[in-house]
Design an enzyme around this catalytic site. Sequence first.
Site, PDB file in Angstrom:
ATOM      1  N   HIS A  47     -83.292  -2.127 -58.797  1.00 19.81           N
ATOM      2  CA  HIS A  47     -82.253  -1.092 -58.862  1.00 19.81           C
ATOM      3  C   HIS A  47     -80.971  -1.493 -58.134  1.00 19.81           C
ATOM      4  CE1 HIS A  47     -84.874   1.707 -60.851  1.00 19.81           C
ATOM      5  NE2 HIS A  47     -85.772   1.656 -59.895  1.00 19.81           N
ATOM      6  N   ARG A  72     -87.714  -7.271 -54.300  1.00 17.80           N
ATOM      7  CA  ARG A  72     -88.337  -6.522 -55.400  1.00 17.80           C
ATOM      8  C   ARG A  72     -87.723  -7.022 -56.705  1.00 17.80           C
ATOM      9  NH1 ARG A  72     -88.699  -0.026 -56.260  1.00 17.80           N
ATOM     10  NH2 ARG A  72     -86.424  -0.067 -56.064  1.00 17.80           N
ATOM     11  N   GLU A 151     -96.866   3.587 -58.720  1.00 22.38           N
ATOM     12  CA  GLU A 151     -95.858   4.644 -58.777  1.00 22.38           C
ATOM     13  C   GLU A 151     -95.947   5.480 -60.051  1.00 22.38           C
ATOM     14  OE1 GLU A 151     -91.922   2.918 -58.270  1.00 22.38           O
ATOM     15  OE2 GLU A 151     -92.399   1.177 -59.446  1.00 22.38           O
ATOM     16  N   ASP A 177     -90.837   7.654 -58.023  1.00 23.78           N
ATOM     17  CA  ASP A 177     -91.413   7.559 -59.369  1.00 23.78           C
ATOM     18  C   ASP A 177     -92.786   8.213 -59.421  1.00 23.78           C
ATOM     19  OD1 ASP A 177     -89.612   6.276 -61.208  1.00 23.78           O
ATOM     20  OD2 ASP A 177     -89.763   4.492 -59.973  1.00 23.78           O
TER      21      ASP A 177
HETATM   22  C1  3PY Z   1     -89.829   4.806 -55.820  1.00 19.74           C
HETATM   23  O1  3PY Z   1     -89.920   5.620 -54.887  1.00 19.74           O
HETATM   24  O2  3PY Z   1     -90.141   5.065 -56.983  1.00 19.74           O
HETATM   25  C2  3PY Z   1     -89.340   3.483 -55.558  1.00 19.74           C
HETATM   26  O3  3PY Z   1     -89.432   2.634 -56.413  1.00 19.74           O
HETATM   27  C3  3PY Z   1     -88.678   3.214 -54.258  1.00 19.74           C
HETATM   28  O4  3PY Z   1     -87.602   2.367 -54.423  1.00 19.74           O
HETATM   29 MG    MG Z   2     -89.817   3.286 -58.294  1.00 20.92          MG
END
Ligand code: 3PY
Ligand code: MG
Length: 268
Positions: A47, A72, A151, A177
């Site tokens: 991101h 990441r 996530e 997420d």
């Molecule tokens: C999330 O909380 O989904 C993340 O990927 C944190 O960056």
């Molecule tokens: Mg995320």
Amino acid sequence: MTDNSILADKLRSGQPVVTGWCLLSAPMVPELFARAGYEAVTLDMQHGMFDFDAAVDSLGLIALGGAHRIARIPVADNALAGRLIDMGAECIIAPMINSREEAEQFARAMKYPPMGERSWSPRRAATLAGQTDDEYLVNANARTLALAMIETQEAVDALDDILSVPELDGIFVGPSDLSLSLSKGSALDPNGPETARACADIARKTIAAGKIAGIFCLSAEKVEEAVAQGYRLMSYGIDTVFIDHSARVSLKEAGAVALAGPGSKAGY
Ligand code: 3PY
Ligand code: MG
């Protein structure tokens, strides 16, 4: 014996590590985190704004600042994972891992044979570690961490399978997420009770599987809660948030309300 210069050793021995989180691609930004005392700094290439060159420069500057180097990758970009560890990243976080197969493909791209299919040429990684190529090879698989992001509901359902991948070192929870997925898109609630319960379960299973648990934290209280749940790698502190916060505080301190007058954007 734990070698405190090795991130993998620290985390496996149970030491909590907090990492700063960088989205802005100027390599001086992660260096500032390192010099401020963060034990680790993460470059967010999912991101954030980093291209490969900026990430490589950043990894060197984080090392110069005395911190551990984490990145990441974008979703399913296992080729980039290999390039980043060649350039000295000590840990890669892979987002949106939802199945054993995805976890296995990612983790195997991170490990040399016979564990996986990482391709040889770790020049920069060996240089930053102060090792010859031969020395680097001896412990590379143990010291280069592959963390799969959990996530989604799908990932939670597949967690036992994901954790059964021998090449995978651990997981990293993305609570934003996760909350979106658990609520079927109806709520972004990373700090809410349903997300917290899921995070506690994920930590419990991960630790029982003998792996490292990490998590993205949005408050200092969440860092504390995470450590109590058994998490050992916590992100806390984002460059863009720091700038936004500091800009607002500084404006206030400078009396911007009075200077800008009513109705101005600065007059909050
Ligand atoms: C999330 O909380 O989904 C993340 O990927 C944190 O960056
Ligand atoms: Mg995320």
